[in-house]
Enzyme design. Structure first.
Site, PDB file in Angstrom:
ATOM      1  N   SER A 167       0.832  -1.203   0.000  1.00  0.00           N
ATOM      2  CA  SER A 167       0.000   0.000   0.000  1.00  0.00           C
ATOM      3  C   SER A 167       0.867   1.253   0.000  1.00  0.00           C
ATOM      4  CB  SER A 167      -0.971  -0.061   1.179  1.00  0.00           C
ATOM      5  OG  SER A 167      -1.998   0.892   1.053  1.00  0.00           O
ATOM      6  N   ASP A 173      -9.954  -4.303  -5.883  1.00  0.00           N
ATOM      7  CA  ASP A 173      -9.348  -3.591  -4.759  1.00  0.00           C
ATOM      8  C   ASP A 173      -9.996  -2.214  -4.677  1.00  0.00           C
ATOM      9  OD1 ASP A 173      -7.753  -2.195  -2.980  1.00  0.00           O
ATOM     10  OD2 ASP A 173      -5.861  -2.939  -3.781  1.00  0.00           O
ATOM     11  N   HIS A 185      -7.507  -5.368  -0.495  1.00  0.00           N
ATOM     12  CA  HIS A 185      -6.286  -4.567  -0.543  1.00  0.00           C
ATOM     13  C   HIS A 185      -5.133  -5.191   0.236  1.00  0.00           C
ATOM     14  CE1 HIS A 185      -4.047  -0.946  -1.344  1.00  0.00           C
ATOM     15  NE2 HIS A 185      -3.898  -0.651  -0.055  1.00  0.00           N
TER      16      HIS A 185
END
Length: 263
Positions: free
Chosen positions: A95, A217, A245
């Site tokens: 991320s 996602d 995610h």
């Protein structure tokens, strides 16, 4: 060195001469890599850490000024890498840490010869011909919700971010991780993350990179993964047969397979 180990709760394992550094995303800590990192201990020295303000890090080291941009977190990665004698290693960032890793690799090219970017996003807000997945008012609403109700935000957002509703224990784990984070630090890191724009930083990266994108996602849609791939000079894109995610938790075998083929 001991100061850095305490500051970032650094944990090392493994036998290899090369290093693989794992960095977690917003609201998480190094525990999110527990299903992935051990798979590489035979061939690499694995290095796990918590960003300042997360997990078992030294919360007193948090500075709103330093960590007001992702550059502050990237500086920590460079400092840790040099202190631990990382050279031509592999950086695995989930991320927001994908962008932190890119910034660190550009600051100190000797540290990493390869980057694995799991669910990366250089900008979360739509802009002209760029699709980041959110309108600016949606991001402001998300941040306002977090500002006013940290626990409620965590309970509402974590399951949506995790996806995989048929496995509610995953959403519960992420919710608990969010809730453990100091609320003021969480609010600050969230604003730093979701208001960032690192599109210009993709150009000029010398390290090769692997973009790992889930097929569904809500935080970093496929359009974003494809944008990152197109704009990184020496990259490959792998679409994982996974949703949500956090494939490091929901689909660790697929993540391990893709990383092994890359390294």
């Amino acid at each position: 060195m001991s100061v850095l180990v305490v500051r970032n709760n650094v944990k090392t394992a493994g036998q290899g001469s090369r290093s693989m550094v794992f960095a977690h995303g917003f609201g998480c800590d190094q525990n999110m890599w527990r299903f992935v990192a051990p798979a590489f201990e035979e061939d690499f020295r694995t290095i796990l850490f918590d960003h300042v303000g997360a997990g078992g890090s030294d919360l007193s080291a948090f500075s709103a000024a330093k960590y007001g941009s992702l550059e502050g977190y990237a500086d920590d990665v460079v400092e840790l890498g040099r202190a631990l004698d990382v050279e031509n290693g592999i950086f695995v960032g989930h991320s927001v840490s994908a962008m932190i890793g890119i910034l660190a690799a550009k600051k100190a090219p000797e540290l990493f010869e390869g980057l694995v970017l799991v669910g990366p996003s250089p900008r979360y807000i739509d802009d002209d011909n760029y699709k980041g997945g959110f309108r600016s008012d949606q991001i402001e609403e998300l941040l306002d919700f977090l500002d006013s109700n940290h626990m409620g935000w965590s309970a509402a957002m974590a399951p949506a971010i995790m996806g995989n509703p048929e496995r509610p224990e995953l959403g519960e784990e992420l919710t608990n991780s969010f809730c453990r984070t100091d609320p003021e630090i969480a609010k600050h890191f969230a604003r730093t993350t979701f208001m960032s724009d690192n599109r210009a930083d993709l150009a000029g990266l010398k390290a090769r990179s692997l973009v790992l994108q889930c097929k569904e996602d809500v935080i970093a849609p496929i359009d974003v993964g494809e944008y990152v791939h197109r704009n990184l000079p020496n990259s490959q894109l792998v679409i994982l047969d996974a949703t949500g995610h956090c494939p490091n938790l929901s689909a660790p075998d697929a993540v391990i397979k893709a990383i092994r083929e890359f390294v």
